[in-house]
Design a protein around this motif. Structure first.
Motif, mmCIF file in Angstrom:
data_model
loop_
_atom_site.group_PDB
_atom_site.id
_atom_site.type_symbol
_atom_site.label_atom_id
_atom_site.label_comp_id
_atom_site.label_asym_id
_atom_site.label_seq_id
_atom_site.Cartn_x
_atom_site.Cartn_y
_atom_site.Cartn_z
ATOM 1 N N SER A 249 0.809 -1.224 0.000
ATOM 2 C CA SER A 249 0.000 0.000 0.000
ATOM 3 C C SER A 249 0.841 1.272 0.000
ATOM 4 O O SER A 249 0.316 2.360 -0.185
ATOM 5 C CB SER A 249 -0.961 0.004 1.191
ATOM 6 N N SER A 250 2.169 1.145 0.179
ATOM 7 C CA SER A 250 3.044 2.314 0.091
ATOM 8 C C SER A 250 3.365 2.676 -1.354
ATOM 9 O O SER A 250 3.909 3.744 -1.616
ATOM 10 C CB SER A 250 4.349 2.057 0.843
ATOM 11 N N MET A 251 3.042 1.807 -2.303
ATOM 12 C CA MET A 251 3.286 2.052 -3.723
ATOM 13 C C MET A 251 2.015 2.633 -4.334
ATOM 14 O O MET A 251 0.963 1.986 -4.354
ATOM 15 C CB MET A 251 3.657 0.743 -4.425
ATOM 16 N N ILE A 252 2.110 3.888 -4.814
ATOM 17 C CA ILE A 252 0.948 4.593 -5.351
ATOM 18 C C ILE A 252 1.258 5.065 -6.760
ATOM 19 O O ILE A 252 2.330 5.599 -7.023
ATOM 20 C CB ILE A 252 0.591 5.809 -4.477
ATOM 21 N N ALA A 253 0.306 4.864 -7.675
ATOM 22 C CA ALA A 253 0.423 5.372 -9.038
ATOM 23 C C ALA A 253 -0.640 6.452 -9.223
ATOM 24 O O ALA A 253 -1.755 6.338 -8.716
ATOM 25 C CB ALA A 253 0.216 4.255 -10.052
ATOM 26 N N THR A 254 -0.277 7.516 -9.930
ATOM 27 C CA THR A 254 -1.228 8.591 -10.201
ATOM 28 C C THR A 254 -1.318 8.822 -11.699
ATOM 29 O O THR A 254 -0.396 8.529 -12.444
ATOM 30 C CB THR A 254 -0.800 9.905 -9.523
ATOM 31 N N LYS A 255 -2.451 9.357 -12.140
ATOM 32 C CA LYS A 255 -2.650 9.728 -13.523
ATOM 33 C C LYS A 255 -3.024 11.198 -13.558
ATOM 34 O O LYS A 255 -3.843 11.658 -12.777
ATOM 35 C CB LYS A 255 -3.756 8.888 -14.154
ATOM 36 N N THR A 256 -2.378 11.911 -14.459
ATOM 37 C CA THR A 256 -2.654 13.333 -14.611
ATOM 38 C C THR A 256 -3.481 13.567 -15.858
ATOM 39 O O THR A 256 -3.988 12.619 -16.474
ATOM 40 C CB THR A 256 -1.328 14.129 -14.716
ATOM 41 N N ILE A 257 -3.623 14.812 -16.250
ATOM 42 C CA ILE A 257 -4.371 15.161 -17.455
ATOM 43 C C ILE A 257 -3.695 14.614 -18.713
ATOM 44 O O ILE A 257 -4.344 14.344 -19.708
ATOM 45 C CB ILE A 257 -4.584 16.684 -17.527
#
Length: 82
Positions: free
Chosen positions: A70-78
């Motif tokens: 749960s410490s690994m996070i992926a994000t998506k931008t515009i």
């Protein structure tokens, strides 16, 4: 995440939420007949606390954590970048 105007810093926010116990009794004085709901965001029935805020390049449209870590996070931008 945040959605700010140009020139402002965007953040990825990690939050924790405290939900009321399912068996908790509701205070009838907080019931809103017009909206047909009890309590509200300002009530003490649920609470959201920001526990960590990280600088992020661009607005955060989506964020997902890895179930195995749960410490690994992926994000998506515009943009299409992840």
């Amino acid at each position: 995440g945040t959605h700010t105007s140009d020139g402002e810093q965007n953040y990825l926010s990690i939050a924790e939420i405290h939900m009321p116990n399912e068996d908790a009794e509701l205070d009838a004085r907080q019931y809103d007949e017009e909206k047909n709901e009890g309590g509200g965001y300002a009530g003490s029935h649920g609470k959201v606390n920001i526990v960590k805020q990280m600088n992020h390049d661009g607005e955060v449209n989506r964020a997902r954590h890895m179930p195995q870590n749960s410490s690994m996070i992926a994000t998506k931008t515009i943009s299409a970048d992840v």
